[in-house]
Design a protein around this motif. Structure first.
Motif, PDB file in Angstrom:
ATOM      1  N   PHE A  88      -3.659 -35.495   7.613  1.00 20.74           N
ATOM      2  CA  PHE A  88      -2.556 -35.723   7.225  1.00 20.74           C
ATOM      3  C   PHE A  88      -2.611 -36.187   5.652  1.00 20.74           C
ATOM      4  CE2 PHE A  88       1.212 -38.475   6.682  1.00 20.74           C
ATOM      5  CZ  PHE A  88       2.557 -37.663   7.114  1.00 20.74           C
ATOM      6  N   ARG A  89      -3.169 -37.126   5.579  1.00 26.58           N
ATOM      7  CA  ARG A  89      -3.551 -37.508   3.900  1.00 26.58           C
ATOM      8  C   ARG A  89      -3.977 -36.597   3.198  1.00 26.58           C
ATOM      9  NH1 ARG A  89      -8.132 -41.864   2.109  1.00 26.58           N
ATOM     10  NH2 ARG A  89      -7.143 -42.260  -0.094  1.00 26.58           N
ATOM     11  N   ARG A  90      -4.981 -35.635   3.634  1.00 25.34           N
ATOM     12  CA  ARG A  90      -5.334 -34.508   2.797  1.00 25.34           C
ATOM     13  C   ARG A  90      -4.228 -33.519   2.321  1.00 25.34           C
ATOM     14  NH1 ARG A  90     -10.528 -31.418   4.946  1.00 25.34           N
ATOM     15  NH2 ARG A  90     -10.810 -29.679   3.118  1.00 25.34           N
ATOM     16  N   VAL A  91      -3.405 -33.189   3.304  1.00 26.21           N
ATOM     17  CA  VAL A  91      -2.364 -32.341   3.121  1.00 26.21           C
ATOM     18  C   VAL A  91      -1.419 -32.932   2.104  1.00 26.21           C
ATOM     19  CG1 VAL A  91      -0.225 -31.330   4.110  1.00 26.21           C
ATOM     20  CG2 VAL A  91      -2.549 -31.197   5.503  1.00 26.21           C
ATOM     21  N   LEU A  92      -1.151 -34.330   2.242  1.00 25.28           N
ATOM     22  CA  LEU A  92      -0.186 -34.850   1.120  1.00 25.28           C
ATOM     23  C   LEU A  92      -0.836 -34.634  -0.290  1.00 25.28           C
ATOM     24  CD1 LEU A  92       1.196 -37.749   3.453  1.00 25.28           C
ATOM     25  CD2 LEU A  92       2.631 -36.243   1.983  1.00 25.28           C
ATOM     26  N   GLU A  93      -2.195 -35.044  -0.242  1.00 31.00           N
ATOM     27  CA  GLU A  93      -2.839 -34.984  -1.536  1.00 31.00           C
ATOM     28  C   GLU A  93      -2.923 -33.542  -2.248  1.00 31.00           C
ATOM     29  OE1 GLU A  93      -5.962 -38.892  -0.973  1.00 31.00           O
ATOM     30  OE2 GLU A  93      -6.593 -36.695  -0.618  1.00 31.00           O
ATOM     31  N   MET A  94      -3.039 -32.466  -1.186  1.00 32.03           N
ATOM     32  CA  MET A  94      -2.815 -31.188  -1.754  1.00 32.03           C
ATOM     33  C   MET A  94      -1.422 -30.807  -2.318  1.00 32.03           C
ATOM     34  SD  MET A  94      -4.996 -29.307   1.543  1.00 32.03           S
ATOM     35  CE  MET A  94      -5.250 -27.460   0.943  1.00 32.03           C
TER      36      MET A  94
END
Lengths: 162, 162
Positions: free
Chosen positions: A128-134
């Motif tokens: 989830f965090r990775r998607v937000l950072e993307m």
């Protein structure tokens, strides 16, 4: 271990909003992590959206669903994080929901970085965090970016979603 | 807010027991309360038992059930409380279970008195505690006592049991 205490508000304007019943709880940070380990959900929806540039809209969302008799806990979570909404959900369920990208990125994610989840739900959180950072890098505005996000979203909530 | 840290054991003897996977977690007291607010169950069973004086056996029980991929959390709870067992449950579920009356009375109940549950599950806990206190006074060995406990047990887990 930090302790954050904020007062719980009473929402009255919108009839779909649910009133606080009983005492508004003041929550401890570690209690919040434990409760979310049990009851929380990190989810990334990808919706078809013909009007948008990529024809898809990426919708990250953090939710906690409870029987409506525990709606005061959802309001306490809203007060604790200082963002999100509490709404009635299906049937006798109520949901605390954060959809604002900036609230997710700058409030929800940092909290669970500081107070790590103990269950396998931590894996969902990291995706989830990775998607937000993307999304912060506007990756979701390219075709390959949407496909990459779709692949990450597909790995989330396996056997955990409610 | 107190912090209790104990090391998590690895159980190997009984094949029904589930091994610890991943890191054994060290849990914070408030995390435990939050997790139990979401996932715990306080239950009082009353079983027919022809050989016993009152023909009934009162069986209080504290359980936390999880998907077996989070079995390490159940072992961490067992280590945290220093009592109970972790067993495989139905299908792909595992359960942490405390049935010993003395462990319930002198470990589980005092913990949740010191670290109060925030959800409506607190009502179940208070009934559960009352039943255990009645059992300490051997009330469950009289006919009227069993009926009183049955009435209290009937008020528990309404809409909350899993």
């Amino acid at each position: 271990m930090g302790t954050i205490r904020r007062e719980g508000p009473v929402c009255t304007g919108n009839p779909q909003r649910l009133d606080v019943r009983d005492r508004p709880s003041k929550l401890e940070a570690e209690w919040v992590t434990g409760f979310v380990d049990g009851e929380g959900c990190f989810h990334v929806g990808i919706a078809a959206h013909p009007d948008m540039r990529m024809h898809f809209q990426v919708l990250p969302e953090f939710t906690v669903v409870q029987h409506e008799r525990d709606v005061q806990l959802l309001h306490a979570l809203k007060s604790f994080f200082g963002c999100g909404v509490v709404r009635s959900n299906h049937g006798d369920r109520a949901a605390y929901r954060v959809r604002s990208r900036s609230d997710l990125m700058w409030t929800i994610v940092p909290f669970f970085v500081e107070h790590p989840l103990q269950s396998q739900k931590r894996g969902d959180f990291m995706l989830f965090r990775r998607v937000l950072e993307m999304m912060e890098l506007d990756v979701h505005l390219t075709r390959s970016g949407v496909e990459g996000i779709r692949a990450l979203a597909g790995q989330m909530n396996r056997g955990r979603s409610r």
